[in-house]
Design a protein around this motif. Sequence first.
Motif, short mmCIF file in Angstrom:
data_model
loop_
_atom_site.label_atom_id
_atom_site.label_comp_id
_atom_site.label_asym_id
_atom_site.label_seq_id
_atom_site.Cartn_x
_atom_site.Cartn_y
_atom_site.Cartn_z
N ALA A 91 104.18 35.83 -97.38
CA ALA A 91 104.04 37.28 -97.54
C ALA A 91 104.33 38.01 -96.24
CB ALA A 91 102.64 37.62 -98.04
N ALA A 92 103.83 37.47 -95.14
CA ALA A 92 104.04 38.11 -93.84
C ALA A 92 105.52 38.10 -93.45
CB ALA A 92 103.20 37.40 -92.77
N VAL A 93 106.20 36.98 -93.69
CA VAL A 93 107.62 36.88 -93.37
C VAL A 93 108.42 37.87 -94.22
CG1 VAL A 93 109.65 35.39 -93.48
CG2 VAL A 93 107.50 34.49 -92.60
N ASN A 94 108.10 37.96 -95.51
CA ASN A 94 108.79 38.91 -96.38
C ASN A 94 108.58 40.35 -95.94
OD1 ASN A 94 109.84 36.92 -98.01
ND2 ASN A 94 108.32 37.16 -99.64
N LEU A 95 107.36 40.69 -95.57
CA LEU A 95 107.06 42.06 -95.14
C LEU A 95 107.88 42.45 -93.93
CD1 LEU A 95 103.17 42.23 -95.58
CD2 LEU A 95 104.85 43.66 -96.74
N VAL A 96 107.93 41.56 -92.95
CA VAL A 96 108.68 41.87 -91.73
C VAL A 96 110.17 41.95 -92.01
CG1 VAL A 96 109.30 41.01 -89.43
CG2 VAL A 96 106.92 40.86 -90.21
N SER A 97 110.70 40.96 -92.74
CA SER A 97 112.15 40.89 -92.96
C SER A 97 112.67 42.02 -93.84
CB SER A 97 112.50 39.53 -93.60
OG SER A 97 112.12 38.46 -92.76
N TYR A 98 111.95 42.32 -94.94
CA TYR A 98 112.43 43.33 -95.88
C TYR A 98 112.11 44.75 -95.42
CZ TYR A 98 113.76 40.15 -99.67
OH TYR A 98 114.40 39.21 -100.43
N TYR A 99 110.85 44.97 -95.10
CA TYR A 99 110.38 46.35 -94.98
C TYR A 99 110.48 46.92 -93.57
CZ TYR A 99 108.69 45.29 -99.62
OH TYR A 99 108.62 44.91 -100.92
#
Length: 511
Positions: free
Chosen positions: A427-435
């Motif tokens: 979740a943390a990786v997705n948040l940083v990469s996408y948003y």
Amino acid sequence: MPSSSTSTTPPNERTSLLPKSTSLNSDSSDTQTAYVSSETSTPPYRLWLSEIWLLTCASLPIILAYTLQNSLQTISVLVVGRLSPEALATAAFSYMFAMATAWLIALGGTTAIDTLASTSFTGSKDKTDLGVLLQRGIIVLSGFYAIVAVVWWESEHIFRALGQEEYICVQSAKFLRCLIPGGLGYVWFEAMKKFLQAQAIYRPGTYVLCITSPLNALLNWVFIYKLNMGIYGAPIATGISYWTSFLLLVLYAIFVRGKECWGGLAPRRAVKNVGPFAKLAFLGVIHVGTEWWAFEIVALAAGRLGTIPLAAQSVIMTADQIINTVPFGLGVAASARLGNLLGAKRPKEAERSAHCAATLSVMLGTLILAILMGTKDVFGRIFNDDDRVVELVSQVMPYVALFQIADGLNGSCGGALRGMGRQWVGAAVNLVSYYCGALPGGIWLAFHGWGLAGLWIGQCVALYLVGAFEWVIVGMSNWEGEVEKAMGRLETGDTGHGHGVLVDQVEDDAV
């Protein structure tokens, strides 16, 4: 290699990769000794090939099941799409919103069952703990779904606040209200599938959906055209199909295979320690949701570009929901496999399995890329005959094809993280990469001359960042520590009372 630590039979091509346990209560140290012996006597490349083959055999029925599962709404979109481009956009937009909300609870929330049940199956002496986990999952996820049902009921105001066209606001809201009863069937069906998959029973979901998929097509045609219900017949027909799928899966477990881990209704045990399960399920929703919500934002942005871009985006996303079953199915298989191995206290093999899953996902992603590029000029006609829609789909398809490799890597490594109970990391990786970069950049490109292609360039960047970061994180994991954490989850989650060894049964059933 020998099939047990005391056997003197020479190894051959039929010898088991891992030593067999004679009973659930056999001493795990004896099994570990035999396992180490087999590891040292087998060439590394054969161990890798064996693991890749096992993951392939395990993931194929899961992928097929998810493909058929998504085909229920894809068929619905295809049938509705013949009414008009507006009807196509409404149905596809509604199902995408359902995917980013209720289906997210079903597919993301049930990762808690992936994590806990797969470990419990190999790490617990009481196999009926899986039945308790299933009941706990149904209770927690039904509570999550109740919140989504309220959101669906009031979605007209939400869509209008997001600036969608008026026909989308009105028709999609009515569409989702009709889908509310059937959505719960989807959630329960997914929980039941995970209960069986934790036991290495992968095929029943495919069998069931082979029945309900054509039934769904027939129901959609009857409700939409014969009963003159228009687009609102689609969610009713699809909802009936979801509940039918769940009931057929229950019947399979009762009369064919799967009831061995069901100890009967146990509401008191199910509600005990519900907090840790709910937390893990919520983190699973966030892990999967951070990626899916990014696609929902792209759909909302496409809606602001006009009807044709929205219709083209609807075509692409409907197709991508089918294609995504490959990395997601592999991720489910990897998650269950890692949970089994961690429960059996085999850290070295768990590490190898994670890297084999990532390697396999890259290979499959490359194959999908080639197929999409070869069909990009005609792909749009599968869903709609409007030449403008078909042409725009063809222009954007290279970017969609390009990110399939990264999407596969994200699916497999995300599954590995879920198998370790580390949903929060993904979740943390997705948040940083996408948003924090890719998504804002893609939206900026979309409204500065790039149009729909700009949105997908942003998605490509995000997926490659996520895939690379997650593989590095998996590679740097302390696998001995992950075994200890898995054992700790059995105790705090009230899912087990001791440790046994069932990995070999898992391997045989998967193959």
